[in-house]
Design a protein around this motif. Structure first.
Motif, PDB file in Angstrom:
ATOM      1  N   LYS A 102      13.014 -23.500  37.901  1.00 48.91           N
ATOM      2  CA  LYS A 102      11.889 -24.309  37.433  1.00 48.91           C
ATOM      3  C   LYS A 102      11.074 -24.719  38.647  1.00 48.91           C
ATOM      4  O   LYS A 102      11.619 -25.180  39.636  1.00 48.91           O
ATOM      5  N   VAL A 103       9.784 -24.527  38.549  1.00 49.99           N
ATOM      6  CA  VAL A 103       8.899 -24.875  39.656  1.00 49.99           C
ATOM      7  C   VAL A 103       8.000 -26.016  39.187  1.00 49.99           C
ATOM      8  O   VAL A 103       7.447 -25.970  38.092  1.00 49.99           O
ATOM      9  N   ASP A 104       7.869 -27.046  40.002  1.00 54.59           N
ATOM     10  CA  ASP A 104       7.041 -28.195  39.615  1.00 54.59           C
ATOM     11  C   ASP A 104       5.616 -28.080  40.134  1.00 54.59           C
ATOM     12  O   ASP A 104       4.687 -28.526  39.483  1.00 54.59           O
ATOM     13  N   VAL A 105       5.471 -27.545  41.339  1.00 50.63           N
ATOM     14  CA  VAL A 105       4.149 -27.494  41.965  1.00 50.63           C
ATOM     15  C   VAL A 105       3.891 -26.079  42.481  1.00 50.63           C
ATOM     16  O   VAL A 105       4.681 -25.562  43.274  1.00 50.63           O
ATOM     17  N   TYR A 106       2.815 -25.471  42.000  1.00 54.89           N
ATOM     18  CA  TYR A 106       2.423 -24.161  42.525  1.00 54.89           C
ATOM     19  C   TYR A 106       1.389 -24.369  43.615  1.00 54.89           C
ATOM     20  O   TYR A 106       0.452 -25.152  43.449  1.00 54.89           O
ATOM     21  N   GLU A 126      17.824 -27.720  41.442  1.00 54.05           N
ATOM     22  CA  GLU A 126      18.028 -28.757  40.424  1.00 54.05           C
ATOM     23  C   GLU A 126      18.766 -29.980  40.963  1.00 54.05           C
ATOM     24  O   GLU A 126      18.458 -31.107  40.593  1.00 54.05           O
ATOM     25  N   LEU A 127      19.694 -29.727  41.868  1.00 52.32           N
ATOM     26  CA  LEU A 127      20.410 -30.844  42.497  1.00 52.32           C
ATOM     27  C   LEU A 127      19.416 -31.783  43.181  1.00 52.32           C
ATOM     28  O   LEU A 127      19.489 -33.010  43.046  1.00 52.32           O
ATOM     29  N   LEU A 128      18.464 -31.198  43.892  1.00 45.17           N
ATOM     30  CA  LEU A 128      17.505 -32.017  44.638  1.00 45.17           C
ATOM     31  C   LEU A 128      16.565 -32.762  43.702  1.00 45.17           C
ATOM     32  O   LEU A 128      16.103 -33.858  43.995  1.00 45.17           O
ATOM     33  N   LYS A 129      16.279 -32.132  42.577  1.00 44.68           N
ATOM     34  CA  LYS A 129      15.410 -32.790  41.609  1.00 44.68           C
ATOM     35  C   LYS A 129      16.145 -33.946  40.928  1.00 44.68           C
ATOM     36  O   LYS A 129      15.655 -35.064  40.859  1.00 44.68           O
ATOM     37  N   TYR A 145      10.059 -32.928  48.739  1.00 45.79           N
ATOM     38  CA  TYR A 145       9.854 -31.587  48.184  1.00 45.79           C
ATOM     39  C   TYR A 145      11.002 -30.662  48.534  1.00 45.79           C
ATOM     40  O   TYR A 145      11.620 -30.775  49.585  1.00 45.79           O
ATOM     41  N   CYS A 146      11.183 -29.732  47.619  1.00 49.80           N
ATOM     42  CA  CYS A 146      12.094 -28.635  47.848  1.00 49.80           C
ATOM     43  C   CYS A 146      11.165 -27.424  47.950  1.00 49.80           C
ATOM     44  O   CYS A 146      10.507 -27.061  46.968  1.00 49.80           O
ATOM     45  N   LEU A 147      11.009 -26.898  49.143  1.00 47.56           N
ATOM     46  CA  LEU A 147      10.037 -25.827  49.359  1.00 47.56           C
ATOM     47  C   LEU A 147      10.727 -24.469  49.252  1.00 47.56           C
ATOM     48  O   LEU A 147      11.653 -24.181  50.010  1.00 47.56           O
ATOM     49  N   ALA A 179      13.148 -34.698  44.078  1.00 47.92           N
ATOM     50  CA  ALA A 179      12.319 -33.768  44.857  1.00 47.92           C
ATOM     51  C   ALA A 179      11.635 -32.751  43.947  1.00 47.92           C
ATOM     52  O   ALA A 179      12.259 -32.183  43.043  1.00 47.92           O
ATOM     53  N   LEU A 180      10.344 -32.522  44.184  1.00 45.18           N
ATOM     54  CA  LEU A 180       9.606 -31.534  43.402  1.00 45.18           C
ATOM     55  C   LEU A 180       9.755 -30.152  44.028  1.00 45.18           C
ATOM     56  O   LEU A 180       9.649 -30.008  45.250  1.00 45.18           O
TER      57      LEU A 180
END
Ligand code: ZN
Length: 209
Positions: free
Chosen positions: A108-112, A68-71, A53-55, A76-77
């Motif tokens: 862009k957020v993947d998980v709220y 975005e790099l981490l994704k 995850y990217c928190l 990573a979400l």
């Protein structure tokens, strides 16, 4: 292991946290230039860390350049609060430039996530704490096993965070700080900017003891 990078002109802290079992999280990836991005990527690869995850403590531009790099490179979400989405009336007006001066697009957020939720990564749990004030959706991430909390811009060492935005709230910030200072005294606090401290030291520095 918690490793700090200081990135971009805002001198923002990006943290890589090794959660055990080859898994990691990155808190607030602020890497902006190609060189900074490479530096973060090299570190993760050299340490063979699988970034789950990217928190994002909040969605201010200096904290999210590297999402975005981490994704793209690690899958990573991105995790954030839905309360930090910028209202349309702001994004559609020229005022947007004040809040997102360098961003071409919104993050862009993947998980709220919401207050009290937990994420398990590697061997450890991460507790999500809503700590609004600096921004409406500001989050803190508490990892009891590592005795560490990441508070973003809620606080800086020995001082309260900044309240310069139209949606900042001094009242909420006081409540949020109170909540953080109730964590165990030996917990280390990692800020969005500047050196780390501890709950014990912060309580006496802020005069809340
Ligand atoms: Zn901020």
């Amino acid at each position: 292991m918690i490793h700090r990078f200081v990135f971009n002109p805002f001198l923002e802290n990006t943290y890589v946290v090794n959660m055990g079992n080859g898994e990691a999280i990155v808190v607030d990836p602020g890497c902006q230039t190609r060189r900074e991005k490479q530096e973060l990527e090299n570190f993760l690869r050299e340490n063979q860390l699988n970034v789950r995850y990217c928190l994002n403590t909040h969605l201010h531009v200096d904290h999210i350049y590297g999402n975005e790099l981490l994704k793209e490179n690690f899958g990573a979400l991105s995790v954030a609060s839905i309360k930090d989405q910028i209202p349309r009336e702001i994004t559609e007006r020229p005022i947007r430039r004040r809040y997102w001066p360098f961003a071409d697009t919104e993050p862009k957020v993947d998980v709220y996530v919401n207050d009290g939720e937990q994420l398990k990564v590697g061997n450890h749990e991460i507790l999500i704490l809503e700590t609004p004030g600096h921004s409406p959706g500001s989050l803190s991430f508490y990892i009891p096993a590592l005795e560490a909390v990441f508070v973003g811009d809620l606080l800086e060492k020995s001082s309260r965070g900044t309240l310069q935005y139209i949606y900042s709230s001094a009242e909420q910030m006081e409540q949020s700080i109170k909540k953080i200072l109730e964590l165990p005294l030996k917990t280390a606090i990692y800020y969005g900017h500047g050196d780390f401290s501890s709950i014990k030291a912060e309580r006496s520095d802020l005069g809340t003891d």
